[in-house]
Design a protein around this motif. Sequence first.
Motif, PDB file in Angstrom:
ATOM      1  N   THR A   1       0.846  -1.192   0.000  1.00 18.60           N
ATOM      2  CA  THR A   1       0.000   0.000   0.000  1.00 18.60           C
ATOM      3  C   THR A   1       0.880   1.240   0.000  1.00 18.60           C
ATOM      4  OG1 THR A   1      -0.031   0.097   2.415  1.00 18.60           O
ATOM      5  CG2 THR A   1      -1.762  -1.201   1.348  1.00 18.60           C
ATOM      6  N   THR A   2       0.250   2.395  -0.086  1.00 17.35           N
ATOM      7  CA  THR A   2       1.008   3.649  -0.064  1.00 17.35           C
ATOM      8  C   THR A   2       1.802   3.784   1.229  1.00 17.35           C
ATOM      9  OG1 THR A   2      -0.685   4.739  -1.404  1.00 17.35           O
ATOM     10  CG2 THR A   2       0.833   6.162  -0.214  1.00 17.35           C
ATOM     11  N   LYS A   3       1.159   3.576   2.366  1.00 22.74           N
ATOM     12  CA  LYS A   3       1.855   3.704   3.647  1.00 22.74           C
ATOM     13  C   LYS A   3       2.942   2.647   3.788  1.00 22.74           C
ATOM     14  CE  LYS A   3      -1.669   6.128   6.274  1.00 22.74           C
ATOM     15  NZ  LYS A   3      -2.571   6.131   7.446  1.00 22.74           N
ATOM     16  N   GLY A   4       2.674   1.462   3.248  1.00 20.34           N
ATOM     17  CA  GLY A   4       3.694   0.421   3.284  1.00 20.34           C
ATOM     18  C   GLY A   4       4.936   0.840   2.530  1.00 20.34           C
ATOM     19  N   LEU A   5       4.766   1.460   1.361  1.00 19.36           N
ATOM     20  CA  LEU A   5       5.907   1.945   0.578  1.00 19.36           C
ATOM     21  C   LEU A   5       6.634   3.073   1.286  1.00 19.36           C
ATOM     22  CD1 LEU A   5       4.562   1.940  -3.082  1.00 19.36           C
ATOM     23  CD2 LEU A   5       6.511   0.645  -2.205  1.00 19.36           C
ATOM     24  N   GLN A   6       5.885   4.018   1.850  1.00 21.43           N
ATOM     25  CA  GLN A   6       6.502   5.146   2.546  1.00 21.43           C
ATOM     26  C   GLN A   6       7.339   4.675   3.726  1.00 21.43           C
ATOM     27  OE1 GLN A   6       2.878   7.271   3.377  1.00 21.43           O
ATOM     28  NE2 GLN A   6       3.079   8.614   1.590  1.00 21.43           N
ATOM     29  N   ARG A   7       6.811   3.736   4.489  1.00 18.59           N
ATOM     30  CA  ARG A   7       7.551   3.229   5.649  1.00 18.59           C
ATOM     31  C   ARG A   7       8.740   2.383   5.219  1.00 18.59           C
ATOM     32  NH1 ARG A   7       1.766   2.088   8.432  1.00 18.59           N
ATOM     33  NH2 ARG A   7       1.463   4.201   9.252  1.00 18.59           N
ATOM     34  N   SER A   8       8.608   1.691   4.091  1.00 17.40           N
ATOM     35  CA  SER A   8       9.741   0.921   3.570  1.00 17.40           C
ATOM     36  C   SER A   8      10.883   1.841   3.162  1.00 17.40           C
ATOM     37  CB  SER A   8       9.292   0.078   2.371  1.00 17.40           C
ATOM     38  OG  SER A   8       8.376  -0.921   2.774  1.00 17.40           O
ATOM     39  N   TYR A   9      10.547   2.979   2.569  1.00 22.62           N
ATOM     40  CA  TYR A   9      11.574   3.958   2.221  1.00 22.62           C
ATOM     41  C   TYR A   9      12.293   4.432   3.471  1.00 22.62           C
ATOM     42  CZ  TYR A   9      11.098   4.820  -2.808  1.00 22.62           C
ATOM     43  OH  TYR A   9      11.158   4.704  -4.167  1.00 22.62           O
ATOM     44  N   ARG A  10      11.515   4.778   4.513  1.00 21.68           N
ATOM     45  CA  ARG A  10      12.121   5.287   5.744  1.00 21.68           C
ATOM     46  C   ARG A  10      12.979   4.226   6.420  1.00 21.68           C
ATOM     47  NH1 ARG A  10       7.071   8.080   6.306  1.00 21.68           N
ATOM     48  NH2 ARG A  10       6.196   6.447   7.627  1.00 21.68           N
ATOM     49  N   ALA A  11      12.616   2.967   6.270  1.00 21.40           N
ATOM     50  CA  ALA A  11      13.374   1.880   6.905  1.00 21.40           C
ATOM     51  C   ALA A  11      14.578   1.444   6.079  1.00 21.40           C
ATOM     52  CB  ALA A  11      12.461   0.676   7.141  1.00 21.40           C
ATOM     53  N   GLY A  12      14.772   2.041   4.898  1.00 22.73           N
ATOM     54  CA  GLY A  12      15.919   1.700   4.062  1.00 22.73           C
ATOM     55  C   GLY A  12      15.747   0.428   3.262  1.00 22.73           C
ATOM     56  N   ILE A  13      14.511  -0.059   3.163  1.00 25.18           N
ATOM     57  CA  ILE A  13      14.265  -1.314   2.453  1.00 25.18           C
ATOM     58  C   ILE A  13      14.467  -1.139   0.952  1.00 25.18           C
ATOM     59  CG2 ILE A  13      12.492  -3.044   1.912  1.00 25.18           C
ATOM     60  CD1 ILE A  13      11.417  -2.486   4.790  1.00 25.18           C
ATOM     61  N   ASN A  14      14.145   0.045   0.437  1.00 26.73           N
ATOM     62  CA  ASN A  14      14.366   0.299  -0.994  1.00 26.73           C
ATOM     63  C   ASN A  14      15.835   0.188  -1.364  1.00 26.73           C
ATOM     64  OD1 ASN A  14      14.600   2.752   0.606  1.00 26.73           O
ATOM     65  ND2 ASN A  14      14.967   3.809  -1.339  1.00 26.73           N
ATOM     66  N   GLU A  15      16.707   0.681  -0.468  1.00 31.00           N
ATOM     67  CA  GLU A  15      18.154   0.598  -0.729  1.00 31.00           C
ATOM     68  C   GLU A  15      18.620  -0.853  -0.755  1.00 31.00           C
ATOM     69  OE1 GLU A  15      19.824   2.899   2.380  1.00 31.00           O
ATOM     70  OE2 GLU A  15      18.866   4.768   1.758  1.00 31.00           O
ATOM     71  N   VAL A  16      18.087  -1.644   0.178  1.00 32.30           N
ATOM     72  CA  VAL A  16      18.441  -3.065   0.237  1.00 32.30           C
ATOM     73  C   VAL A  16      17.964  -3.778  -1.030  1.00 32.30           C
ATOM     74  CG1 VAL A  16      17.980  -5.226   1.451  1.00 32.30           C
ATOM     75  CG2 VAL A  16      18.469  -3.161   2.746  1.00 32.30           C
ATOM     76  N   LEU A  17      16.768  -3.425  -1.496  1.00 28.79           N
ATOM     77  CA  LEU A  17      16.217  -4.058  -2.693  1.00 28.79           C
ATOM     78  C   LEU A  17      17.039  -3.701  -3.933  1.00 28.79           C
ATOM     79  CD1 LEU A  17      14.046  -5.758  -4.049  1.00 28.79           C
ATOM     80  CD2 LEU A  17      12.612  -3.707  -4.207  1.00 28.79           C
ATOM     81  N   VAL A  18      17.414  -2.428  -4.041  1.00 27.26           N
ATOM     82  CA  VAL A  18      18.231  -2.004  -5.187  1.00 27.26           C
ATOM     83  C   VAL A  18      19.568  -2.749  -5.188  1.00 27.26           C
ATOM     84  CG1 VAL A  18      19.522  -0.060  -6.159  1.00 27.26           C
ATOM     85  CG2 VAL A  18      17.145   0.255  -5.442  1.00 27.26           C
ATOM     86  N   GLU A  19      20.146  -2.929  -4.007  1.00 22.41           N
ATOM     87  CA  GLU A  19      21.402  -3.669  -3.922  1.00 22.41           C
ATOM     88  C   GLU A  19      21.199  -5.121  -4.341  1.00 22.41           C
ATOM     89  OE1 GLU A  19      25.354  -4.513  -3.392  1.00 22.41           O
ATOM     90  OE2 GLU A  19      24.368  -2.555  -3.441  1.00 22.41           O
TER      91      GLU A  19
END
Length: 270
Positions: free
Chosen positions: A149-167
């Motif tokens: 969801t939108t909030k799920g994505l926003q919180r994932s960004y704040r938790a650094g999960i996007n960086e881990v996924l890109v890596e």
Amino acid sequence: MKISEASEALQRIGLSRYEALVFVNLARAGAATAGDVARASGVNRVQTYRALEGLEARGLVEVTLDRPRRYAARALQDVFDMIADEKKAELEKLDAVRKMLLEEWPKISGRRREPPSVRLQVIKGRAQIYRTLRQFVASSREEVLAFTTTKGLQRSYRAGINEVLVEAMRHGVKPRLLADVDATNQVLMARVAKVVPLRHVDRQRARFIIVDRESILAFLIQDERTIRGEGETALWTNSPDFVKAHRDFFEKAWAAAVPARRRLAALRPH
């Protein structure tokens, strides 16, 4: 800032309730006797003396040679530096104990047991869930499927999960993401779609992540009533049946979903 607020802030960095109250009032008073501090802070003399002894032992207050003794609070920056050094020493001690136990544990625990084939873990609290989710994504080797969801994505960004996924993607992991793309989140979704294959599904509120077709983390309770989300609850499991059921659901939704580029284009004003 109120005295109570300053006291609560000092408690968050490691002072006890009475130590924090005494320190704040001592800082306001300058050099003062224990009796003066007790009267100013509203703490009884016994607790005041104990708090002053604790602060003195940690080097957070200075003591004169006068009779009666007078106390003075150290500069706030010095206090933070000292507490930071304490925390650093605690972390170093923790790491030393961890290394020692990891090395000696096989001797203590005896024959190494194989973990059960099907495992399940209930994770409570938003902070712990997103820490686990970050590790979960980082462990991926082939594929990450996310229904969010939108909030799920926003919180994932704040938790650094996007960086881990890109890596992980740099190492060959292939992600796919399903979410409800609408006028309220199109800026965020456009940014996500530049990096991860994204498709739109209408009014779906499911939230789960499947890694390598082997395990899943699914949100069971979503707590939006509190800022920290203490009531939020998630389930991790490697149950083949549970994973397969959710993967089949994801694949059907993916096949029927609208590619993000087309959905975003439809949302733009003409």
